[in-house]
Motif scaffolding. Structure first.
Motif, mmCIF file in Angstrom:
data_model
loop_
_atom_site.group_PDB
_atom_site.id
_atom_site.type_symbol
_atom_site.label_atom_id
_atom_site.label_comp_id
_atom_site.label_asym_id
_atom_site.label_seq_id
_atom_site.Cartn_x
_atom_site.Cartn_y
_atom_site.Cartn_z
ATOM 1 N N GLN A 165 0.835 -1.199 0.000
ATOM 2 C CA GLN A 165 0.000 0.000 0.000
ATOM 3 C C GLN A 165 0.875 1.257 0.000
ATOM 4 O O GLN A 165 1.786 1.382 0.809
ATOM 5 C CB GLN A 165 -0.919 0.010 1.227
ATOM 6 C CG GLN A 165 -1.917 -1.122 1.256
ATOM 7 C CD GLN A 165 -2.730 -1.219 -0.016
ATOM 8 O OE1 GLN A 165 -3.437 -0.293 -0.399
ATOM 9 N NE2 GLN A 165 -2.634 -2.354 -0.697
ATOM 10 N N PRO A 166 0.627 2.188 -0.909
ATOM 11 C CA PRO A 166 1.460 3.400 -0.977
ATOM 12 C C PRO A 166 1.184 4.332 0.203
ATOM 13 O O PRO A 166 0.046 4.471 0.647
ATOM 14 C CB PRO A 166 1.024 4.045 -2.291
ATOM 15 C CG PRO A 166 -0.390 3.573 -2.495
ATOM 16 C CD PRO A 166 -0.423 2.171 -1.930
ATOM 17 N N LYS A 167 2.249 4.928 0.723
ATOM 18 C CA LYS A 167 2.093 5.918 1.781
ATOM 19 C C LYS A 167 1.710 7.262 1.170
ATOM 20 O O LYS A 167 1.963 7.517 -0.004
ATOM 21 C CB LYS A 167 3.391 6.059 2.567
ATOM 22 C CG LYS A 167 3.725 4.868 3.446
ATOM 23 C CD LYS A 167 4.984 5.138 4.251
ATOM 24 C CE LYS A 167 5.299 3.967 5.163
ATOM 25 N NZ LYS A 167 6.536 4.194 5.956
ATOM 26 N N PRO A 168 1.086 8.136 1.968
ATOM 27 C CA PRO A 168 0.786 9.479 1.462
ATOM 28 C C PRO A 168 2.074 10.207 1.074
ATOM 29 O O PRO A 168 3.169 9.817 1.484
ATOM 30 C CB PRO A 168 0.107 10.155 2.666
ATOM 31 C CG PRO A 168 -0.414 9.024 3.485
ATOM 32 C CD PRO A 168 0.570 7.906 3.318
ATOM 33 N N ALA A 169 1.938 11.252 0.307
ATOM 34 C CA ALA A 169 3.101 12.020 -0.131
ATOM 35 C C ALA A 169 3.895 12.531 1.064
ATOM 36 O O ALA A 169 3.326 12.912 2.086
ATOM 37 C CB ALA A 169 2.639 13.188 -0.992
ATOM 38 N N ILE A 198 -0.953 3.237 8.423
ATOM 39 C CA ILE A 198 -0.668 4.519 7.771
ATOM 40 C C ILE A 198 -1.541 5.609 8.383
ATOM 41 O O ILE A 198 -2.728 5.412 8.642
ATOM 42 C CB ILE A 198 -0.916 4.422 6.250
ATOM 43 C CG1 ILE A 198 0.153 3.523 5.609
ATOM 44 C CG2 ILE A 198 -0.896 5.800 5.600
ATOM 45 C CD1 ILE A 198 -0.039 3.296 4.124
ATOM 46 N N ILE A 199 -0.940 6.752 8.609
ATOM 47 C CA ILE A 199 -1.636 7.912 9.166
ATOM 48 C C ILE A 199 -1.943 8.890 8.036
ATOM 49 O O ILE A 199 -1.058 9.245 7.250
ATOM 50 C CB ILE A 199 -0.787 8.590 10.248
ATOM 51 C CG1 ILE A 199 -0.761 7.709 11.514
ATOM 52 C CG2 ILE A 199 -1.304 9.984 10.584
ATOM 53 C CD1 ILE A 199 0.135 8.223 12.607
ATOM 54 N N THR A 200 -3.194 9.295 7.942
ATOM 55 C CA THR A 200 -3.604 10.263 6.918
ATOM 56 C C THR A 200 -4.396 11.389 7.562
ATOM 57 O O THR A 200 -5.054 11.202 8.583
ATOM 58 C CB THR A 200 -4.481 9.595 5.836
ATOM 59 O OG1 THR A 200 -5.587 8.936 6.476
ATOM 60 C CG2 THR A 200 -3.694 8.576 5.036
ATOM 61 N N TRP A 218 -6.651 15.101 14.504
ATOM 62 C CA TRP A 218 -6.562 15.714 13.176
ATOM 63 C C TRP A 218 -6.293 14.675 12.087
ATOM 64 O O TRP A 218 -6.375 14.971 10.896
ATOM 65 C CB TRP A 218 -5.462 16.767 13.136
ATOM 66 C CG TRP A 218 -4.061 16.235 13.375
ATOM 67 C CD1 TRP A 218 -3.428 16.115 14.565
ATOM 68 C CD2 TRP A 218 -3.156 15.747 12.376
ATOM 69 N NE1 TRP A 218 -2.164 15.582 14.385
ATOM 70 C CE2 TRP A 218 -1.969 15.344 13.055
ATOM 71 C CE3 TRP A 218 -3.214 15.620 10.980
ATOM 72 C CZ2 TRP A 218 -0.865 14.814 12.393
ATOM 73 C CZ3 TRP A 218 -2.110 15.089 10.321
ATOM 74 C CH2 TRP A 218 -0.956 14.708 11.028
ATOM 75 N N TYR A 219 -6.002 13.449 12.509
ATOM 76 C CA TYR A 219 -5.592 12.402 11.571
ATOM 77 C C TYR A 219 -6.442 11.144 11.757
ATOM 78 O O TYR A 219 -7.131 10.960 12.756
ATOM 79 C CB TYR A 219 -4.120 12.044 11.797
ATOM 80 C CG TYR A 219 -3.855 11.482 13.188
ATOM 81 C CD1 TYR A 219 -3.898 10.115 13.439
ATOM 82 C CD2 TYR A 219 -3.605 12.334 14.261
ATOM 83 C CE1 TYR A 219 -3.679 9.608 14.712
ATOM 84 C CE2 TYR A 219 -3.387 11.839 15.539
ATOM 85 C CZ TYR A 219 -3.423 10.485 15.750
ATOM 86 O OH TYR A 219 -3.219 9.985 17.024
ATOM 87 N N SER A 220 -6.325 10.242 10.775
ATOM 88 C CA SER A 220 -6.927 8.913 10.853
ATOM 89 C C SER A 220 -5.815 7.879 10.805
ATOM 90 O O SER A 220 -4.850 8.037 10.051
ATOM 91 C CB SER A 220 -7.894 8.679 9.684
ATOM 92 O OG SER A 220 -8.989 9.570 9.744
ATOM 93 N N TYR A 221 -5.976 6.812 11.606
ATOM 94 C CA TYR A 221 -4.969 5.757 11.632
ATOM 95 C C TYR A 221 -5.586 4.471 11.110
ATOM 96 O O TYR A 221 -6.622 4.022 11.600
ATOM 97 C CB TYR A 221 -4.449 5.535 13.057
ATOM 98 C CG TYR A 221 -3.436 4.415 13.176
ATOM 99 C CD1 TYR A 221 -2.146 4.585 12.692
ATOM 100 C CD2 TYR A 221 -3.785 3.207 13.765
ATOM 101 C CE1 TYR A 221 -1.218 3.559 12.791
ATOM 102 C CE2 TYR A 221 -2.857 2.168 13.873
ATOM 103 C CZ TYR A 221 -1.571 2.355 13.382
ATOM 104 O OH TYR A 221 -0.656 1.333 13.482
#
Length: 242
Positions: free
Chosen positions: A58-62, A184-186, A175-178
């Motif tokens: 799974q790709p991580k966010p930028a 991965i944190i987005t 402020w984020y989702s795990y």
């Protein structure tokens, strides 16, 4: 007497044969059960391997390199928007950001030289339990585009000490989702109204939690200086160059 002894031996022999037959009958079902358990274990193993492989792909966010000396204009954001990346990888020390200077600053928690503090995913404003002298605070405006957000008149929450999590700002805490599957944190892509240490207001949204090298702990956000309402009820235009 010999006949009696012979009869006893014969009886014991029959009993032994019968017991052996019964024991063999009882052992027989163990084989299919063992085979079934082995199949279940093998299937679970394949599922675990497949899940690990899927999660790894799974790709991580930028990711972004930590800012140095100032922010960069953020493409796709409001014309007066600024993007900045804070290196928050230290698990013990806070990294402090000053919106007027547009960069991180070397200071202490009890000073008024910072507006937003970072430590991994944790965030503080200069207020409340973090620094009673600060006028900071934050308010979650939910999923309102940064360019369309309006500065609220009130409702800003100061920093407080949570019984389990320690020092935090309740408006910025999530402020984020795990993702428990990919780890991965987005960003939730919410917009926040943030009051600075001196009572000014900026609007910001979080973009990423990853560094340019793929490691975690680099918090990238975009912010604007909107038209502020002054304490006296007037309106003052705030820009990054002031």
């Amino acid at each position: 007497i010999p006949q009696s002894m012979g009869g006893d031996r014969e009886s014991r022999g029959r009993i032994g044969v019968a017991m052996t037959a019964v024991a063999g009958t009882r052992r027989f079902p163990i084989r299919p059960v063992a085979v079934g358990l082995a199949a279940v274990v093998a299937a679970m193993g394949l599922l675990v391997v497949g899940w690990l492989a899927w999660a790894a792909l799974q790709p991580k966010p930028a990711g972004f390199a930590p800012g140095a000396g100032g922010g960069v204009t953020s493409p796709g954001q409001p014309s007066n928007g600024v993007q900045y990346t804070v290196d928050a990888r230290n698990r013990r020390d806070w990294a402090y950001f000053n919106f007027r200077q547009g960069s991180t600053v070397s200071t202490s928690q009890d000073s008024l030289d910072w507006d937003l503090a970072f430590r991994r995913t944790d965030l503080l404003t200069n207020s409340g339990d973090a620094n009673p002298r600060g006028q900071g605070g934050a308010l979650d405006l939910q999923k309102v585009p940064l360019a369309e957000a309006i500065v609220p008149d009130g409702g800003y929450l100061p920093d407080r000490t949570h019984e389990d999590r320690g020092l935090e700002n309740p408006a910025l805490h999530k402020w984020y989702s795990y993702n428990w599957t990919t780890h991965i944190i987005t960003s939730k892509e919410h917009t926040y109204a943030l009051r600075t240490a001196t009572g000014e207001v900026v609007l910001l949204t979080f973009i990423s939690y990853y560094c340019d090298d793929g490691s975690s702990g680099c918090v990238t956000f975009s912010y604007t200086w909107p038209t502020d309402r002054s304490p006296s009820g007037g309106v003052a235009e705030r820009t990054p160059s002031q």
